[in-house]
Design an enzyme around this catalytic site. Structure first.
Site, mmCIF file in Angstrom:
data_model
loop_
_atom_site.group_PDB
_atom_site.id
_atom_site.type_symbol
_atom_site.label_atom_id
_atom_site.label_comp_id
_atom_site.label_asym_id
_atom_site.label_seq_id
_atom_site.Cartn_x
_atom_site.Cartn_y
_atom_site.Cartn_z
ATOM 1 N N SER A 217 0.915 -1.174 0.082
ATOM 2 C CA SER A 217 -0.016 0.133 -0.177
ATOM 3 C C SER A 217 0.761 1.272 0.164
ATOM 4 O O SER A 217 2.142 1.198 -0.430
ATOM 5 C CB SER A 217 -1.016 -0.137 1.112
ATOM 6 O OG SER A 217 -1.839 0.891 0.982
ATOM 7 N N ASN A 218 0.420 2.215 0.610
ATOM 8 C CA ASN A 218 1.249 3.583 0.501
ATOM 9 C C ASN A 218 0.791 4.447 1.750
ATOM 10 O O ASN A 218 -0.327 4.161 2.474
ATOM 11 C CB ASN A 218 0.855 4.495 -0.958
ATOM 12 C CG ASN A 218 -0.736 4.658 -1.326
ATOM 13 O OD1 ASN A 218 -1.127 5.268 -0.416
ATOM 14 N ND2 ASN A 218 -1.131 4.257 -2.069
ATOM 15 N N TYR A 219 1.285 5.624 1.781
ATOM 16 C CA TYR A 219 1.172 6.404 3.308
ATOM 17 C C TYR A 219 0.015 7.176 3.215
ATOM 18 O O TYR A 219 -0.354 8.243 3.943
ATOM 19 C CB TYR A 219 2.359 7.368 3.297
ATOM 20 C CG TYR A 219 3.496 6.616 3.729
ATOM 21 C CD1 TYR A 219 3.428 5.970 5.180
ATOM 22 C CD2 TYR A 219 4.881 6.435 3.287
ATOM 23 C CE1 TYR A 219 4.536 5.208 5.514
ATOM 24 C CE2 TYR A 219 5.806 5.870 3.835
ATOM 25 C CZ TYR A 219 5.753 5.046 4.864
ATOM 26 O OH TYR A 219 6.667 4.323 5.505
ATOM 27 N N SER A 220 -0.877 6.996 1.987
ATOM 28 C CA SER A 220 -2.206 7.878 1.990
ATOM 29 C C SER A 220 -3.223 7.787 3.240
ATOM 30 O O SER A 220 -3.413 6.607 3.386
ATOM 31 C CB SER A 220 -2.891 7.853 0.544
ATOM 32 O OG SER A 220 -4.273 8.339 0.626
#
Ligand code: C5P
Length: 409
Positions: A217-220
């Protein structure tokens, strides 16, 4: 503010204003304000905290507004829920003066007097005009409470500096009538301007599974998407939030939870039928594992692991090429670390968007995870708007202000 000749703007004529007064010396100035609003054709109903009544009597407000002021949770006429009646009736709420105490109580969701209970029962925009001693104003506790209110969509009319009742000179004086009227006009103008519109918002970082327990995933954080959904709902839109992030949804926002980019795309294809606007704030992963293990990959059995990734389809670009969705105004979001304008324009064209918000993720004070954001809004027609640093909710309202006139249907 006393005897302030500031004219009340025409746009406020006919507006139903609940004026909630707490116990600061500036309450006497608010009598003038209530009188000016009443004379300008607003209908004003006042509710007061017990401390406010130590400064100004309820009959004074009745005299200038023509309506009896509410002074407690138990109305004199026997009505069991005066706070619900007032909250339902109001098209706009102005809390003035707002003391440090009432600000703290609003921030913590109290409802033990007519002022705080009315705020909880209200469905309309809220403006808070603080007034207090300069030392109180500067305390982190007060500023943190104000930040909480702003994040929730309350408009603050900052106090001015000058001579204070305590004898000090500093910041804490109730804002002037002009600043308060301006905030009221802005709130009145934006209320329901999205009524009848269907807005679809995406939020959060998509999750692409590696195995049943792991994902990429990512840091959003999803905060920008949630703020956009809240702002659109407050302005009367029917809002569907397709989100990979979990936060408590705002009142009136419908939520569809998804994990992967493909789930998000499938959900968007059905939700966008008949929609007017897509606000694509989600950080969709660009790559996903080429294969997902059916069982948990066990460390004991896997001395080293190489993940094969494959590119994800570009969701907004594929929605742009779907002719049945041609009527949807598509707004993308781009997290950039340099050349916001050039990269924004390039993505706008490549993804077939009508507009794009480019924000600078190299700045530590804004962006991913933060409650603040800043950037630039670029439209396909070439127009460009700077989005100054603001809370994500304030920025969401600014984006909606700018997108609305561009909608062609
Ligand atoms: O190319 P970049 O990821 O910076 O573009 C960001 C914009 O494109 C966002 O609006 C995002 O939601 C959208 N996007 C998408 N599908 C992808 C990647 C990004 O719709 N696979």
């Amino acid at each position: 503010m006393p005897l302030d000749p500031t004219p009340v703007p025409d746009e406020l004529r006919g507006l139903r204003v609940a004026l909630l007064v707490s116990g600061g010396i500036a309450a006497y100035k608010v009598v003038d304000l209530a009188s000016a609003l009443n004379q300008a054709g607003c209908e004003v109903r006042v509710a007061m905290t017990p401390s406010a009544m130590r400064f100004v009597g309820a009959p004074t407000f009745q005299g200038v507004t023509g309506n009896a002021a509410l002074t407690g949770l138990w109305a004199a006429d026997g009505s069991p829920e005066p706070h619900v009646a007032l909250g339902d009736w109001a098209q706009l709420i102005l809390v003035a003066p707002a003391t440090a105490n009432v600000i703290g109580r609003i921030a913590s969701g109290r409802s033990d007097d007519i002022v705080t209970a009315t705020l909880l029962a209200a469905r309309c925009p809220v403006i808070v005009a603080p007034a207090m001693n300069d030392a109180m104003w500067s305390k982190p506790a007060v500023q943190d409470n104000l930040a909480t209110l702003r994040r929730r969509g309350v408009t603050l009319v900052e106090p001015e500096s000058g001579h204070l009742a305590s004898g000090h000179v500093g910041t804490g004086r109730l804002a002037g009538a002009q600043a308060i009227f301006n905030a009221m006009v802005h709130a009145a103008r934006s209320r329901y301007d999205f009524a009848g519109r269907r807005v679809v918002v995406t939020a959060g970082g998509t999750r692409e599974p590696i195995d049943p327990v792991r994902f990429i995933s990512n840091y959003s954080s999803g905060k920008m998407g949630f703020a956009l959904a809240a702002a659109a709902a407050d302005r009367g839109a029917r809002v569907m939030l397709v989100t990979a992030a979990s936060h408590p949804p705002h009142h009136g926002v419908e939520v569809q939870r998804v994990d992967t980019g493909r789930e998000m795309l499938a959900e968007l294809r059905s939700q966008l039928r008949g929609a007017d606007v897509l606000l694509m704030a989600a950080a969709v992963g660009d790559f996903r594992p080429a294969a997902t293990a059916k069982r948990k990959i066990r460390r004991e059995e896997t001395p080293s692991l190489t993940l094969q990734l494959e590119p994800m389809p570009d969701l907004v670009a594929s929605l742009a090429s779907d002719e049945s969705l041609a009527g949807v105004f598509r707004v993308g979001f781009a997290a950039e670390d340099s050349d916001l304008d050039a990269k924004g324009v390039e993505k706008l064209r490549r993804k077939g968007l009508h507009a794009i918000v480019a924000n600078d993720v190299s700045r530590r004070d804004i962006g991913f995870g933060s409650d603040y954001n800043a950037g630039v809004l670029l439209f396909a027609d070439g127009s460009r708007y700077e989005l100054e640093k603001a809370t994500k909710r304030e920025m969401a309202d600014r984006i909606l202000d700018l997108v609305l006139p561009k909608l062609t249907r």
